[in-house]
Design a protein around this motif. Structure first.
Motif, PDB file in Angstrom:
ATOM      1  N   ALA A 142       0.816  -1.214   0.000  1.00  0.00           N
ATOM      2  CA  ALA A 142       0.000   0.000   0.000  1.00  0.00           C
ATOM      3  C   ALA A 142       0.849   1.264   0.000  1.00  0.00           C
ATOM      4  CB  ALA A 142      -0.921  -0.007   1.218  1.00  0.00           C
ATOM      5  N   GLY A 143       2.166   1.110   0.056  1.00  0.00           N
ATOM      6  CA  GLY A 143       3.045   2.270   0.039  1.00  0.00           C
ATOM      7  C   GLY A 143       3.082   3.009   1.352  1.00  0.00           C
ATOM      8  N   LEU A 144       2.878   2.310   2.459  1.00  0.00           N
ATOM      9  CA  LEU A 144       2.755   2.969   3.756  1.00  0.00           C
ATOM     10  C   LEU A 144       3.918   2.654   4.687  1.00  0.00           C
ATOM     11  CD1 LEU A 144      -1.083   2.398   4.252  1.00  0.00           C
ATOM     12  CD2 LEU A 144       0.076   4.486   3.505  1.00  0.00           C
ATOM     13  N   THR A 145       5.068   2.316   4.071  1.00  0.00           N
ATOM     14  CA  THR A 145       6.276   2.102   4.867  1.00  0.00           C
ATOM     15  C   THR A 145       7.347   3.134   4.551  1.00  0.00           C
ATOM     16  OG1 THR A 145       7.207   0.568   3.229  1.00  0.00           O
ATOM     17  CG2 THR A 145       5.856  -0.383   5.000  1.00  0.00           C
ATOM     18  N   GLY A 146       7.022   4.115   3.717  1.00  0.00           N
ATOM     19  CA  GLY A 146       7.984   5.146   3.363  1.00  0.00           C
ATOM     20  C   GLY A 146       8.754   4.864   2.102  1.00  0.00           C
ATOM     21  N   GLN A 147       8.463   3.742   1.451  1.00  0.00           N
ATOM     22  CA  GLN A 147       9.138   3.415   0.205  1.00  0.00           C
ATOM     23  C   GLN A 147       8.275   3.843  -0.987  1.00  0.00           C
ATOM     24  OE1 GLN A 147      11.182  -0.444   0.158  1.00  0.00           O
ATOM     25  NE2 GLN A 147      10.374  -0.814   2.205  1.00  0.00           N
ATOM     26  N   ARG A 148       8.827   3.694  -2.160  1.00  0.00           N
ATOM     27  CA  ARG A 148       8.133   4.095  -3.377  1.00  0.00           C
ATOM     28  C   ARG A 148       6.871   3.275  -3.578  1.00  0.00           C
ATOM     29  NH1 ARG A 148      11.413   3.074  -8.731  1.00  0.00           N
ATOM     30  NH2 ARG A 148      10.732   0.960  -8.240  1.00  0.00           N
ATOM     31  N   VAL A 149       5.844   3.934  -4.110  1.00  0.00           N
ATOM     32  CA  VAL A 149       4.584   3.258  -4.379  1.00  0.00           C
ATOM     33  C   VAL A 149       4.557   2.829  -5.832  1.00  0.00           C
ATOM     34  CG1 VAL A 149       2.079   3.467  -4.320  1.00  0.00           C
ATOM     35  CG2 VAL A 149       3.471   4.767  -2.704  1.00  0.00           C
ATOM     36  N   ASN A 150       4.170   1.577  -6.078  1.00  0.00           N
ATOM     37  CA  ASN A 150       4.115   1.064  -7.445  1.00  0.00           C
ATOM     38  C   ASN A 150       2.795   0.357  -7.696  1.00  0.00           C
ATOM     39  OD1 ASN A 150       6.865   1.705  -8.375  1.00  0.00           O
ATOM     40  ND2 ASN A 150       7.473   0.300  -6.757  1.00  0.00           N
ATOM     41  N   LYS A 151       2.274   0.562  -8.881  1.00  0.00           N
ATOM     42  CA  LYS A 151       1.027  -0.072  -9.292  1.00  0.00           C
ATOM     43  C   LYS A 151       1.321  -1.088 -10.390  1.00  0.00           C
ATOM     44  CE  LYS A 151      -3.434   1.090 -11.464  1.00  0.00           C
ATOM     45  NZ  LYS A 151      -3.237   0.274 -12.672  1.00  0.00           N
ATOM     46  N   PHE A 152       0.900  -2.327 -10.187  1.00  0.00           N
ATOM     47  CA  PHE A 152       1.137  -3.379 -11.177  1.00  0.00           C
ATOM     48  C   PHE A 152       0.178  -3.250 -12.350  1.00  0.00           C
ATOM     49  CE2 PHE A 152       3.606  -5.111  -7.868  1.00  0.00           C
ATOM     50  CZ  PHE A 152       4.377  -6.135  -8.370  1.00  0.00           C
ATOM     51  N   ASN A 153       0.701  -3.471 -13.523  1.00  0.00           N
ATOM     52  CA  ASN A 153      -0.107  -3.523 -14.732  1.00  0.00           C
ATOM     53  C   ASN A 153      -0.489  -4.989 -14.956  1.00  0.00           C
ATOM     54  OD1 ASN A 153      -1.009  -3.725 -17.404  1.00  0.00           O
ATOM     55  ND2 ASN A 153       0.319  -2.073 -18.115  1.00  0.00           N
TER      56      ASN A 153
ATOM     57  N   GLY B 116      13.015  -7.492 -15.086  1.00  0.00           N
ATOM     58  CA  GLY B 116      11.947  -7.174 -14.141  1.00  0.00           C
ATOM     59  C   GLY B 116      11.257  -8.347 -13.504  1.00  0.00           C
ATOM     60  N   THR B 117      11.888  -9.492 -13.429  1.00  0.00           N
ATOM     61  CA  THR B 117      11.200 -10.620 -12.812  1.00  0.00           C
ATOM     62  C   THR B 117      11.697 -10.895 -11.417  1.00  0.00           C
ATOM     63  OG1 THR B 117      12.821 -12.183 -13.679  1.00  0.00           O
ATOM     64  CG2 THR B 117      10.912 -11.735 -15.037  1.00  0.00           C
ATOM     65  N   GLY B 118      12.706 -10.205 -10.981  1.00  0.00           N
ATOM     66  CA  GLY B 118      13.310 -10.562  -9.709  1.00  0.00           C
ATOM     67  C   GLY B 118      13.086  -9.559  -8.626  1.00  0.00           C
ATOM     68  N   ARG B 119      13.427  -9.937  -7.416  1.00  0.00           N
ATOM     69  CA  ARG B 119      13.367  -9.039  -6.282  1.00  0.00           C
ATOM     70  C   ARG B 119      14.688  -8.301  -6.178  1.00  0.00           C
ATOM     71  NH1 ARG B 119      10.612 -13.214  -3.195  1.00  0.00           N
ATOM     72  NH2 ARG B 119       8.496 -12.561  -2.877  1.00  0.00           N
ATOM     73  N   GLY B 120      15.052  -7.623  -7.195  1.00  0.00           N
ATOM     74  CA  GLY B 120      16.251  -6.819  -7.093  1.00  0.00           C
ATOM     75  C   GLY B 120      17.387  -7.276  -7.972  1.00  0.00           C
ATOM     76  N   GLY B 121      17.274  -8.383  -8.688  1.00  0.00           N
ATOM     77  CA  GLY B 121      18.371  -8.843  -9.508  1.00  0.00           C
ATOM     78  C   GLY B 121      18.704  -7.837 -10.588  1.00  0.00           C
ATOM     79  N   GLY B 122      19.964  -7.565 -10.815  1.00  0.00           N
ATOM     80  CA  GLY B 122      20.375  -6.661 -11.866  1.00  0.00           C
ATOM     81  C   GLY B 122      20.410  -5.213 -11.463  1.00  0.00           C
ATOM     82  N   GLY B 123      20.317  -4.943 -10.194  1.00  0.00           N
ATOM     83  CA  GLY B 123      20.435  -3.569  -9.743  1.00  0.00           C
ATOM     84  C   GLY B 123      19.112  -2.881  -9.693  1.00  0.00           C
ATOM     85  N   GLY B 124      18.616  -2.380 -10.821  1.00  0.00           N
ATOM     86  CA  GLY B 124      17.308  -1.757 -10.856  1.00  0.00           C
ATOM     87  C   GLY B 124      17.308  -0.406 -10.180  1.00  0.00           C
ATOM     88  N   SER B 125      16.153   0.261 -10.217  1.00  0.00           N
ATOM     89  CA  SER B 125      16.069   1.638  -9.762  1.00  0.00           C
ATOM     90  C   SER B 125      16.244   1.783  -8.270  1.00  0.00           C
ATOM     91  CB  SER B 125      14.723   2.230 -10.182  1.00  0.00           C
ATOM     92  OG  SER B 125      13.672   1.468  -9.651  1.00  0.00           O
ATOM     93  N   GLU B 126      15.804   0.821  -7.488  1.00  0.00           N
ATOM     94  CA  GLU B 126      15.965   0.945  -6.041  1.00  0.00           C
ATOM     95  C   GLU B 126      17.012  -0.037  -5.558  1.00  0.00           C
ATOM     96  OE1 GLU B 126      14.309  -0.110  -1.893  1.00  0.00           O
ATOM     97  OE2 GLU B 126      13.291  -0.888  -3.622  1.00  0.00           O
ATOM     98  N   SER B 127      17.580  -0.743  -6.477  1.00  0.00           N
ATOM     99  CA  SER B 127      18.606  -1.741  -6.230  1.00  0.00           C
ATOM    100  C   SER B 127      18.096  -2.895  -5.417  1.00  0.00           C
ATOM    101  CB  SER B 127      19.827  -1.130  -5.525  1.00  0.00           C
ATOM    102  OG  SER B 127      20.770  -2.104  -5.224  1.00  0.00           O
ATOM    103  N   ARG B 128      17.010  -2.998  -4.943  1.00  0.00           N
ATOM    104  CA  ARG B 128      16.342  -4.111  -4.280  1.00  0.00           C
ATOM    105  C   ARG B 128      17.278  -5.185  -3.765  1.00  0.00           C
ATOM    106  NH1 ARG B 128      11.884  -3.226  -2.241  1.00  0.00           N
ATOM    107  NH2 ARG B 128      11.062  -5.279  -2.598  1.00  0.00           N
TER     108      ARG B 128
END
Length: 555
Positions: free
Chosen positions: A428-439, A496-508
């Motif tokens: 829900a975006g209520l932990t202070g992190q970025r909010v994202n909506k899935f397509n 875009g299939t992983g929880r952070g693999g490949g760095g990405g925008s938030e580096s997850r």
């Protein structure tokens, strides 16, 4: 129903009192099992076995945890989830009996039953509670115990509190930061083997509690629901049987016999079949298996077979689980309130009928509906599905995220308060992190391009939720041919299939052996990050502000 006023409880308390002069009861302890239904790597059990000449293992079925209402029409637990618990307790009893002990079982409020049962015990040992509801029961029990102390022992996480690399009472709210500290400064301790023999039971005659086990009807479920709960839908990914034995068998089968771990990173986004993920989460939730035992098995796999990104990723997932445990420990009830950790006060405008359609799988969105129907009849949903249905409820329907969390609590076999509510408040975006909506249309094309999954759950239909008659404001995503499907699947696996693999925008917190900046690597987080989402700034995402005033859901 065995309650605190029942003859069984009275019999046990009298038996323990009458034998108070015997050496086996003077040092008697009680081990109160809660969400640690195993003998292997059970630190509360190890603590209880260290000293004293006798030990009484106890499990209490608390009626407040079953067929009781919670939020927006949800209940604490479905009969199917209760069945999995009953199976787990049954298996625990067998394991204890095989080691010369037993398990006394009661139905009632633990803070009322245990003081009666443990009148002559010197100590009650229990795994430490993390969330307030469970902590309250432990505090009430501690006050009511006479001449007996309550010893709380931490357990259930992969990293111990002092070994997680940061303060367990004030962890970073960004997973990547927590993970980096845990991997850089923390350590995982080796699991503790199950005892070969248990301390003897106190001097008791055979009481009913040592053989009693409630039925689903005892726990408040109607005959019809109880009967349905023991049947398994053939469309489900697998049959989940509760208990430590089944958990260990699943670990051995998936990791070693089927040899799936080496491919885990590439297959973990599946939704069909039993092989795409370990499926250990239901057993982890009840403590039928220890996360440290899973970690140790993965270590052995890496030594004996192969060490790669996939073997790392399973432990990465367990670190996510620890993140939510320590988030709950450090943030307390903030993970349960409407505004979450950041205290957002924006009202939710979603309508009650939208929530009902979502629960029944009648939204008109094929991916959402298929996943919701799978959950309702099996108690399981893939991680890919969970992220999409959560995003849809929050962002497309504008419904209070807590109502989704409560529905998951009712049905998920792998429900535990930390992971469930932590995932939802983050989605829900209520932990202070970025909010994202899935397509969800793109997600459907990426992860079910041939529509095999949605056809399994939608084409067979459901009397209570006919998808073909559902009203929908969404155009269904078109089917694609085999060549297009192969291209889409290849793209999904690469980007875009992983929880952070490949760095990405938030580096997850991606794979430590690959620091490259790949596309979409900020992807599939339990907090809802993925390739195939629309990034939404938090305040801009409050689509609810522009909506006309409606009756608040549940009002």
């Amino acid at each position: 129903v065995v309650s605190s006023s029942s003859p069984v409880v009275a019999e046990f308390s009298l038996l323990m009192s009458s034998s108070k002069d015997s050496s086996s009861s003077l040092c008697a302890k009680t081990l109160w099992f809660r969400w640690d239904l195993r003998l292997d790597d059970n630190l509360a059990l190890a603590t209880a076995c260290r000293t004293g000449s006798s030990l009484l293992p106890v499990y209490v079925f608390d009626p407040r945890h079953f067929n009781m209402p919670t939020l927006a029409g949800a209940r604490k637990s479905s009969a199917r989830r209760a069945r999995f618990l009953l199976e787990s307790v049954t298996n625990l009893r067998r394991s204890l009996e095989a080691r010369g002990s037993g398990l006394a079982v009661f139905v009632g409020r633990p803070e009322e039953i245990l003081p009666e049962v443990c009148q002559e015990c010197q100590e009650v040992v229990v795994q430490e509670a993390v969330c307030s509801e469970e902590q309250i029961v432990q505090r009430k029990l501690a006050k009511r115990l006479k001449d007996c102390k309550l010893t709380r022992v931490w357990g259930g996480s992969m990293y111990m509190p002092d070994d997680c690399g940061c303060s367990p009472d004030n962890i970073p709210l960004l997973f990547t930061s927590f993970k980096n500290k845990a991997e850089g400064r923390g350590r995982i301790q080796n699991p503790v083997d199950a005892p070969e023999r248990m301390p003897p039971l106190p001097s008791l005659s055979e009481g009913d509690a040592l053989s009693f086990l409630p039925t689903l009807q005892h726990l408040g479920y109607a005959e019809e629901e109880a009967a349905a709960a023991v049947e398994d839908d053939p469309r489900g990914v697998m049959r989940f049987e509760g208990g430590e034995d089944a958990a260990m068998h699943r670990l051995q089968k998936w990791m070693f016999q089927d040899d799936k771990l080496k491919d885990y990173f590439d297959i973990r986004n599946g939704m069909l079949g039993d092989g795409y993920s370990s499926k250990l989460s239901p057993w982890l939730a009840l403590g039928c298996i220890s996360p440290r035992r899973v970690w140790k098995a993965a270590q052995r796999y890496e030594k004996e077979r192969v060490k790669n990104k996939s073997t790392y990723w399973l432990i990465f997932e367990l670190t996510w689980r620890d993140f939510f445990i320590f988030m709950a420990r450090s943030q307390g009830d903030k993970i349960f309130v409407p505004g979450g950790i950041i205290g957002d006060r924006t009202p939710w405008r979603g309508r009650p009928d939208a929530l009902l359609r979502w629960k029944d799988g009648r939204t008109g969105d094929p991916l959402v509906d298929a996943n919701m129907r799978e959950l309702k009849v099996t108690g399981f949903m893939s991680n890919r599905g969970r992220q999409n249905v959560a995003s849809y409820l929050i962002f497309d329907l504008g419904v209070d995220w807590r109502y989704g969390a409560a529905h998951f609590e009712e049905h998920l076999l792998d429900y535990d308060p930390c992971s469930n509510w932590g995932n939802w408040v983050a989605a829900a975006g209520l932990t202070g992190q970025r909010v994202n909506k899935f397509n969800t249309k793109k997600q459907l094309n990426d992860y079910d391009p041939r529509r095999e999954y949605v056809k399994r759950w939608l084409d067979s239909g459901s009397p209570s939720a006919p998808h073909q008659n559902a009203r929908s404001d969404h155009n269904p995503a078109p089917e694609v041919n085999d060549e297009q499907a192969a291209k889409m699947q290849a793209r999904a696996e690469r980007f875009g299939t992983g929880r952070g693999g490949g760095g990405g925008s938030e580096s997850r917190g991606g794979y430590p052996y690959n620091k490259g900046k790949g596309k979409g690597g900020g992807g599939k987080g339990k907090s809802g990050r993925d390739g195939g989402f629309d990034s939404v700034p938090r305040k801009q995402a409050r689509w609810r502000k522009a909506d006309p005033p409606e009756m608040a859901l549940g009002a």
